[in-house]
Write a protein that holds these residues in place. Structure first.
Motif, short mmCIF file in Angstrom:
data_model
loop_
_atom_site.label_atom_id
_atom_site.label_comp_id
_atom_site.label_asym_id
_atom_site.label_seq_id
_atom_site.Cartn_x
_atom_site.Cartn_y
_atom_site.Cartn_z
N ASN A 1 36.04 9.66 15.44
CA ASN A 1 34.86 9.58 14.79
C ASN A 1 34.00 8.39 15.65
N GLY A 2 34.09 8.72 16.81
CA GLY A 2 33.42 7.57 17.77
C GLY A 2 32.07 7.38 17.57
N LEU A 3 31.07 8.39 16.96
CA LEU A 3 30.04 8.38 16.95
C LEU A 3 29.47 7.47 16.01
N GLN A 4 30.20 7.54 14.68
CA GLN A 4 30.01 6.55 13.65
C GLN A 4 30.43 5.12 13.92
N ARG A 5 31.68 4.92 14.68
CA ARG A 5 32.14 3.82 15.06
C ARG A 5 31.04 3.27 16.03
N LEU A 6 30.48 3.88 16.92
CA LEU A 6 29.35 3.09 17.83
C LEU A 6 28.26 2.86 17.18
N ALA A 7 27.68 3.53 16.08
CA ALA A 7 26.69 3.34 15.30
C ALA A 7 26.95 1.72 14.60
N GLU A 8 28.29 1.67 13.94
CA GLU A 8 28.53 0.51 13.44
C GLU A 8 28.14 -0.65 14.36
N PHE A 9 28.90 -0.43 15.61
CA PHE A 9 28.97 -1.44 16.51
C PHE A 9 27.50 -1.87 16.93
N ILE A 10 26.60 -0.99 17.05
CA ILE A 10 25.44 -1.17 17.45
C ILE A 10 24.62 -2.03 16.43
N GLN A 11 24.81 -1.68 15.38
CA GLN A 11 24.19 -2.48 13.95
C GLN A 11 24.62 -3.97 14.09
N ALA A 12 26.08 -3.99 14.30
CA ALA A 12 26.87 -5.19 14.33
C ALA A 12 26.20 -6.09 15.25
N HIS A 13 25.84 -5.48 16.47
CA HIS A 13 25.51 -6.28 17.68
C HIS A 13 23.95 -6.21 18.09
N GLU A 14 23.12 -6.05 17.01
CA GLU A 14 21.75 -5.99 17.18
C GLU A 14 21.18 -7.04 17.94
N GLY A 15 20.35 -6.97 18.89
CA GLY A 15 19.62 -8.10 19.60
C GLY A 15 20.54 -8.81 20.84
N GLN A 16 21.99 -8.19 20.64
CA GLN A 16 22.81 -9.11 21.58
C GLN A 16 23.20 -7.89 22.75
N LEU A 17 22.80 -6.87 22.83
CA LEU A 17 22.85 -5.91 23.88
C LEU A 17 22.31 -6.29 25.15
N THR A 18 22.84 -5.87 26.13
CA THR A 18 22.36 -6.09 27.64
C THR A 18 21.67 -4.92 27.94
N PRO A 19 20.04 -5.42 28.19
CA PRO A 19 19.51 -4.37 28.82
C PRO A 19 19.93 -3.67 30.02
N LEU A 20 19.68 -2.47 30.52
CA LEU A 20 19.96 -2.12 31.95
C LEU A 20 18.82 -2.23 32.88
N ALA A 21 19.27 -2.54 34.07
CA ALA A 21 17.81 -2.70 35.01
C ALA A 21 17.31 -1.40 35.40
N ASP A 22 16.18 -1.50 35.55
CA ASP A 22 15.28 -0.35 35.97
C ASP A 22 15.88 0.10 37.12
N GLY A 23 15.99 1.72 37.41
CA GLY A 23 16.77 2.17 38.61
C GLY A 23 18.01 2.33 38.66
N GLU A 24 18.98 1.82 37.49
CA GLU A 24 20.38 1.83 37.31
C GLU A 24 20.72 3.51 37.27
N ARG A 25 21.43 3.86 37.98
CA ARG A 25 21.80 5.36 38.11
C ARG A 25 22.40 5.65 36.71
N LEU A 26 21.97 6.88 36.12
CA LEU A 26 22.49 7.57 35.01
C LEU A 26 23.35 8.81 35.43
N GLY A 27 24.70 8.57 35.08
CA GLY A 27 25.73 9.67 35.01
C GLY A 27 25.38 10.85 33.98
N PRO A 28 26.33 11.85 34.14
CA PRO A 28 26.34 12.70 32.72
C PRO A 28 26.68 11.93 31.50
N PRO A 29 26.31 12.32 30.34
CA PRO A 29 26.24 11.40 29.08
C PRO A 29 27.68 11.62 28.29
N VAL A 30 28.39 12.66 28.78
CA VAL A 30 29.70 12.56 28.48
C VAL A 30 30.54 12.60 29.58
#
Length: 285
Positions: free
Chosen positions: A40-69
Motif C-alpha cells: 500500500n505504498g501509494l497510499q502511505r506516500l500520499a499520507e506522508f506528503i500531506q503530513a510534510h506539506e511545505g517541508q519537502l526539499t526541492p530538487l535542483a534543476d538538471g538533477e538526473r532522473l532515473g526510471p520511475p520504478v
C-alpha cells in the motif's frame, strides 16, 4: 501523484512532482520497488506528503532522473498492437497478443543515452504507453484489471531489427540490449492520466516527427492485456507492461531509416511528460 526517482544510476532516491516542481522524498524511507507497491505504498506516500506539506526539499534543476520504478521483476512488451504498425512492417495483426520481454539490464532513465550495440546496423525506435502493476496478479478477470494498475509511464521500446528479425529465434535478443528501455520521466497514478484509451503519443528524431498516434488504435486494450498475461505468469507489483507502438518506426520507411550516433530522439504521451535521448555508439564516451 507523479512519482520520480533521481540521482546517479544505481543510487536513485525517491521523489515526487507537485505543481510541476520536483521534490525529494528520501525521508519517506522507501524506494519505489515491489515491496513499496505491495504494501500500500501509494497510499502511505500520499499520507506522508500531506503530513510534510511545505517541508519537502526541492530538487535542483538538471538533477538526473532515473526510471520511475526501481528495477522491476519483468518488463513485458506487446508486439504489433497497433494495426497501422503491423501493416507498415508487413505483418498481419495477430489473433492474440504477441508477447516478448526486455531484459532488466536494458532499463534506464528517460534522458539517458541510447547506446547502439556492437555490430548493430538497424537500431530503431518505438514510443509506447507502459503500465505499472500495483499488486500481485494471477488469473485476473478483465473486469477487475483496473484494480491492479499502479500507474502509467512513457517508454521507448528501442529495438535492433537485425537481431530481432534476421538472427533466428525469438524477438528478445533485439529488444533487451543495454539502454533499450528508457522509461519515464515519471510514473503517473491513474487519476493523473484520464482516458488511457485516447492519449496522443509521438516521437521525433532530430526534430523530425516520425510517430504521431493515439492509444485509441490499440488492438488489445489494457484491461485485456493484464488479464491475458496473468493467465500465463504471475504479475508482481512494479512489473511493467509496454502496450505497443503506432506506425512510424524506422523499419516501416522505404528505404528503412535507423538510428546513428549523434541522433537525438524525443518522445511524449499526453499526461505522461516527455523524454529526450541522445544516441551514441558502443564504446563512445
Amino acid at each position: 501523484m507523479k512519482l520520480i526517482r533521481h540521482g546517479q544510476p544505481g543510487h536513485e532516491k525517491p521523489g515526487i512532482i507537485l505543481n510541476e516542481q520536483k521534490y525529494d522524498v528520501s525521508a519517506f524511507g522507501e524506494d519505489y520497488n515491489e515491496a513499496f507497491f505491495a504494501n500500500n505504498g501509494l497510499q502511505r506516500l500520499a499520507e506522508f506528503i500531506q503530513a510534510h506539506e511545505g517541508q519537502l526539499t526541492p530538487l535542483a534543476d538538471g538533477e538526473r532522473l532515473g526510471p520511475p520504478v526501481a528495477r522491476p521483476s519483468k518488463i513485458l512488451c506487446i508486439g504489433l498492437n497497433y494495426a497501422d504498425h503491423a501493416k507498415e512492417t508487413g505483418a498481419t495483426p495477430p489473433p492474440e497478443p504477441v508477447l516478448f520481454m526486455k531484459s532488466t539490464t536494458s532499463y534506464i532513465g528517460p534522458h539517458d543515452d541510447i547506446i547502439i550495440p556492437r555490430n548493430s546496423v538497424k537500431t530503431d525506435w518505438e514510443v509506447e504507453l507502459a503500465v505499472v502493476i500495483g499488486k500481485r496478479a494471477s488469473y485476473v478477470e478483465e473486469a477487475d484489471a483496473a484494480d491492479y494498475i499502479a500507474g502509467y509511464a512513457l517508454h521507448n521500446d528501442v529495438s535492433e531489427r537485425e537481431f530481432q528479425l534476421e538472427r533466428s529465434g525469438t524477438w528478445d535478443k533485439g529488444k533487451g540490449c543495454d539502454t533499450f528501455a528508457p522509461v519515464g520521466p515519471f510514473l503517473a497514478t491513474p487519476d493523473e492520466v484520464g482516458d488511457v484509451d485516447n492519449l496522443r503519443l509521438w516521437l521525433s528524431v532530430n526534430g523530425k516527427m516520425m510517430q504521431d498516434g493515439t492509444t485509441a488504435n490499440l488492438i488489445f486494450k489494457i484491461p485485456f492485456l493484464i488479464s491475458y498475461l496473468s493467465q500465463f505468469m504471475t504479475l508482481l507489483p512494479g512489473d511493467i507492461i509496454s502496450t505497443g507502438t503506432p506506425a512510424g518506426v524506422g523499419l516501416g520507411f522505404n528505404p528503412p531509416v535507423y538510428l546513428k550516433p549523434g541522433d537525438v530522439v524525443e518522445l511524449g504521451i499526453d499526461g505522461l511528460g516527455t523524454a529526450r535521448q541522445q544516441v551514441k555508439a558502443y564504446g563512445q564516451n
